[in-house]
Design an enzyme around this catalytic site. Structure first.
Site, PDB file in Angstrom:
ATOM      1  CB  THR A  98      17.438  44.354  26.344  1.00 13.29           C
ATOM      2  OG1 THR A  98      18.059  43.077  26.480  1.00 13.29           O
ATOM      3  CG2 THR A  98      17.274  44.974  27.715  1.00 13.29           C
ATOM      4  CG  ASP A 109       9.523  48.534  33.268  1.00 12.66           C
ATOM      5  OD1 ASP A 109       8.285  48.555  33.155  1.00 12.66           O
ATOM      6  OD2 ASP A 109      10.270  47.994  32.424  1.00 12.66           O
ATOM      7  CG  HIS A 154       4.818  49.447  29.586  1.00 11.86           C
ATOM      8  ND1 HIS A 154       5.328  50.606  30.123  1.00 11.86           N
ATOM      9  CD2 HIS A 154       5.834  48.554  29.624  1.00 11.86           C
ATOM     10  CE1 HIS A 154       6.588  50.424  30.475  1.00 11.86           C
ATOM     11  NE2 HIS A 154       6.923  49.194  30.183  1.00 11.86           N
ATOM     12  CD  GLN A 204      20.200  46.061  32.566  1.00 14.89           C
ATOM     13  OE1 GLN A 204      20.093  45.980  31.355  1.00 14.89           O
ATOM     14  NE2 GLN A 204      19.277  45.589  33.400  1.00 14.89           N
ATOM     15  CG  ASP A 247       8.934  44.470  29.074  1.00 16.66           C
ATOM     16  OD1 ASP A 247       9.554  44.984  28.130  1.00 16.66           O
ATOM     17  OD2 ASP A 247       8.424  45.121  29.992  1.00 16.66           O
ATOM     18  CD  GLU A 267      14.455  42.665  35.310  1.00 21.50           C
ATOM     19  OE1 GLU A 267      13.579  43.011  34.515  1.00 21.50           O
ATOM     20  OE2 GLU A 267      15.679  42.646  35.018  1.00 21.50           O
ATOM     21  CG  ASP A 276      18.434  32.847  33.185  1.00 25.75           C
ATOM     22  OD1 ASP A 276      18.736  33.802  32.451  1.00 25.75           O
ATOM     23  OD2 ASP A 276      18.202  31.695  32.754  1.00 25.75           O
ATOM     24  N   GLY A 277      15.305  34.239  33.356  1.00 27.12           N
ATOM     25  CA  GLY A 277      14.024  33.893  32.755  1.00 27.12           C
ATOM     26  C   GLY A 277      14.039  32.553  32.030  1.00 27.12           C
TER      27      GLY A 277
END
Lengths: 291, 291
Positions: free
Chosen positions: A168, A96, A72, A41, A166, A116, A147-148
């Site tokens: 997008t 993050d 959060h 991205q 968490d 992540e 990959d989650g």
């Protein structure tokens, strides 16, 4: 966090996020701190007067310095508090570090894995948002770049207590995170009394997303509760979240003792609010009940 | 409802509202329906795809078709419900008729006076927002075109049960509506158990306003409670309101019976929410308690 129908970007002064075909929000930037492309991205960090630093992924605002605490705290503490003893935590996305920072405030936590896909997000956050990326060196914290969905499928049954997504928006790339199939994988990975927490879109701008999350979760989990929080810099502003529990009903729990020990560190959540946020405005209640 | 540092207006396609020196929101207009100047302010009505019609006064969005119900319900029903028997109602401002529409849903109301300084707002609302201006022909409704402060000063002691201020931002012109002196006038005009309701700004963008209203009201009324609601098309999004009572504490009241009779007609407020909205996020609680 927005539909991306069109984006205007002027590197010298303005950054604009398109909210819908009727509205866009323009930020007056003081300085562009970072603008790059990872394998996944576009990542941008810029400075504003009113919001401090802002992180944008693929031209959608993810958070700002001044209000990141709302998202959060509300994404993380609600599922953490619903679980009676959250020891083993998995966060999918959230590179993050903001959700991890909040989860690690709970003294019950023995280990927390952050899965992540985009390592660059972690790097950028540690560099430009050090007050968010506070947990990367915590001894209970483990970073897993990957990959989650694959990670969740690979977990043994009942391996974790709390799972938090968490991620997008439900773009075509991320739509796999919003399906009954995926929720079944999560359910399997959760132990007894396991709890899952996720964002469920803006009831104004993504009613289909809000309904989808609630409906699909309700197929898999015995107890699903929706709650809301206002995030000023997410278009839609009133955002819905879902907490799904294998054990206790999230509503009506008394968590005052556990909350009291960290309330001074929190800027949004408190005992009164913990139960109050499940009271939904009528139009949202009707929206999710109509199916 | 915004700071007005700069405004760009392009009659052919875009209308922009300045939120702060870091952010502005642009609406893509389908059609400008009205653009004129009254004796008091600029009035604009335009059509958008996502929000329907929008009313702007002096280039600040007042409401849109799709979310006006949130502001009008939350401003009006909270003070109405806190009063044990709201028979005599005075609304200052609110010439669009939205607050009056909500107040008149209460069967207890015997008479309602709307004191609006700008007759043109009433006219425009009746023409372009007929679903908001529904009450102008109600036999209990009386329109009084004039200055609200003078009207309140002229009232005999204890003349009304509920007073609601539906005004604009605390601009220099309207600052008189946000002072202890004014609140003393209101207190005097209210009968036993009298209740006053007002907007208290956006805790994000107008923290000084939010604190001012709470502090000044607390000097005059024995019971003051702050609550919040999210209005997507008001910059700041999470808005604070205050309800000040000469009698009962607004918190912890059981108004389920009175609310049940109108809940089907409401899109936002319901029994669960009536008590829940007084639970404030910590940063707002600290902000108003620090004085």
């Amino acid at each position: 966090m927005a539909d991306k129908k069109s984006i205007a970007m002027n590197m010298t002064r303005y950054i604009t996020e398109t909210v819908s075909d009727s509205e866009f929000i323009t930020y007056v930037t003081e300085k562009i701190l970072y603008n790059g492309q990872s394998d996944y991205q576009q990542i941008q960090v810029f400075e504003t007067k009113a919001f401090g630093r802002i992180l944008m992924l693929d031209q959608a605002v993810q958070f700002t310095d001044v209000d990141e605490f709302i998202y959060h705290e509300m994404l993380t503490h609600m599922p953490m508090l619903v679980h009676p003893k959250p020891e083993r935590i998995l966060i999918v996305g959230g590179g993050d570090g903001g959700a991890a920072r909040e989860a690690l405030r709970h003294p019950e936590v023995k280990n927390l894995e952050l899965c992540e896909i985009d390592e660059k997000v972690c790097e950028i956050s540690r560099k430009y948002f050090p007050q968010i990326a506070t947990s990367f060196d915590d001894p209970r914290f483990k970073l897993n770049i990957g990959d989650g969905i694959a990670r969740l499928k690979g977990l043994r049954e009942g391996a974790v207590d709390v799972i938090i997504i968490d991620g997008t928006d439900p773009t075509p790339m991320a739509i796999g995170l919003y399906s009954a199939d995926f929720y079944r994988t999560i359910h399997r990975a959760l132990g007894e009394n396991g709890v899952f927490g996720t964002l469920a879109g803006s009831p104004y701008f993504h009613p289909e997303w809000t309904k989808l999350v609630y409906r699909e979760l309700s197929k898999i989990f015995p107890k699903v509760a929706m709650y809301t929080a206002t995030v000023p810099t997410y278009p839609g502003f009133l955002w819905a979240f879902c907490v799904a529990s294998k054990g206790q009903d999230p509503r009506g729990l008394d968590r005052s003792k556990r909350l009291a020990s960290m309330e001074d560190d929190l800027k949004y959540l408190n005992c009164g609010l913990f139960n109050a946020v499940f009271a939904l405005p009528s139009f949202i209640r009707r929206m999710i009940e109509e199916d």
